[in-house]
Design an enzyme around this catalytic site. Structure first.
Site, PDB file in Angstrom:
ATOM      1  N   PHE A  77       0.809  -1.217   0.000  1.00 32.71           N
ATOM      2  CA  PHE A  77       0.000   0.000   0.000  1.00 32.71           C
ATOM      3  C   PHE A  77       0.846   1.273   0.000  1.00 32.71           C
ATOM      4  O   PHE A  77       0.313   2.370  -0.150  1.00 32.71           O
ATOM      5  CB  PHE A  77      -0.940   0.011   1.204  1.00 32.71           C
ATOM      6  N   ARG A  80       1.317   4.382  -3.875  1.00 32.99           N
ATOM      7  CA  ARG A  80       0.115   5.178  -3.676  1.00 32.99           C
ATOM      8  C   ARG A  80      -0.575   5.620  -4.960  1.00 32.99           C
ATOM      9  O   ARG A  80      -1.710   6.085  -4.922  1.00 32.99           O
ATOM     10  CB  ARG A  80       0.466   6.394  -2.811  1.00 32.99           C
ATOM     11  N   SER A  88     -12.553  -5.733   5.310  1.00 27.31           N
ATOM     12  CA  SER A  88     -12.667  -5.005   6.568  1.00 27.31           C
ATOM     13  C   SER A  88     -12.781  -5.957   7.751  1.00 27.31           C
ATOM     14  O   SER A  88     -13.652  -6.829   7.779  1.00 27.31           O
ATOM     15  CB  SER A  88     -13.896  -4.086   6.540  1.00 27.31           C
ATOM     16  N   ARG A 174       9.845  -3.874  -5.999  1.00 27.33           N
ATOM     17  CA  ARG A 174       9.491  -5.120  -5.303  1.00 27.33           C
ATOM     18  C   ARG A 174       9.996  -6.378  -6.001  1.00 27.33           C
ATOM     19  O   ARG A 174      10.175  -7.409  -5.340  1.00 27.33           O
ATOM     20  CB  ARG A 174       7.973  -5.197  -5.113  1.00 27.33           C
TER      21      ARG A 174
END
Length: 220
Positions: A77, A80, A88, A174
């Protein structure tokens, strides 16, 4: 297209808008021109990549469904320039799904206990934490509070919508040996899907713009 990752994770392509030719069209609109023949279209992609003209690649957009440990998702995350929606823990009861690294994951590290015992200890902590989580929920504690006892190796799921320019930035950071091994595995899966859907762009990226190392060492 769905690729399994780690022990329980995956990367799944949900949707893709555009392809190599989308970048070609976007680049040529500046000159009020469209597609040419395959050779010239492919050469244009190489030219754009070689000289850092990256905005045309923003017109290729991917949506992925990702299942990853929370500690991987939190690294993810940080990228951006993308859109995210995540499972959730306030509104859903979280499942017993945790990443347990294999003993082989610890090879090369000078641990004072055997790798097998490390795996056992992680599993024991996970079991205790999840039992506590269930006990709290059964006692009437709201899920948003009960979840705080769960460790970072809990699996989460999220949707990631990203354009090809930002996707390539993700791969630069990454799909590299400096990144944590677990997120490297996800980056390799993203690269495999990217290569399949945009082969010209992927090849030009590796040739001119890729700053990492592992994509040049492994077959994706």
């Amino acid at each position: 297209m769905k690729i399994d990752i780690l022990d329980k994770g995956f990367v799944e392509l949900v949707d893709v808008m555009g392809n190599d030719l989308s970048a070609v069209r976007a680049a040529r609109v500046s000159f009020d021109m469209g597609l040419k023949d395959e050779e010239r279209d492919r050469h244009l992609i190489e030219y754009l990549m070689r000289y850092g003209h990256e905005t045309p690649f923003e017109h290729i957009v991917f949506t992925f469904h990702v299942k990853a440990p929370i500690f991987v998702a939190r690294q993810w995350f940080r990228h951006r320039i993308a859109s995210y929606n995540e499972l959730s823990g306030r509104y859903s009861k979280l499942s017993y799904e945790f990443y347990i690294p294999s003993p082989e994951r610890l090879e090369g590290y000078k641990t004072t206990i055997p790798p097998e015992q490390v795996t056992e200890k992680i599993s024991e902590i996970v079991d205790k934490a999840y039992r506590t989580y269930l006990e709290l929920i059964e006692s009437g504690v709201p899920r948003e509070v009960a979840r705080i006892v769960l460790p970072l190796n809990l699996y989460t799921r999220f949707f990631w919508t990203v354009n090809a320019r930002s996707l390539m930035n993700f791969l630069n950071l990454r799909a590299d040996s400096h990144a944590q091994w677990e997120i490297q595995q996800y980056a390799l899966a993203i690269a495999r899907i990217f290569k399949e859907k945009c082969p010209w762009t992927f090849e030009a990226f590796l040739k001119y713009a890729y700053k990492g190392d592992i994509l040049k060492e492994v077959q994706v």
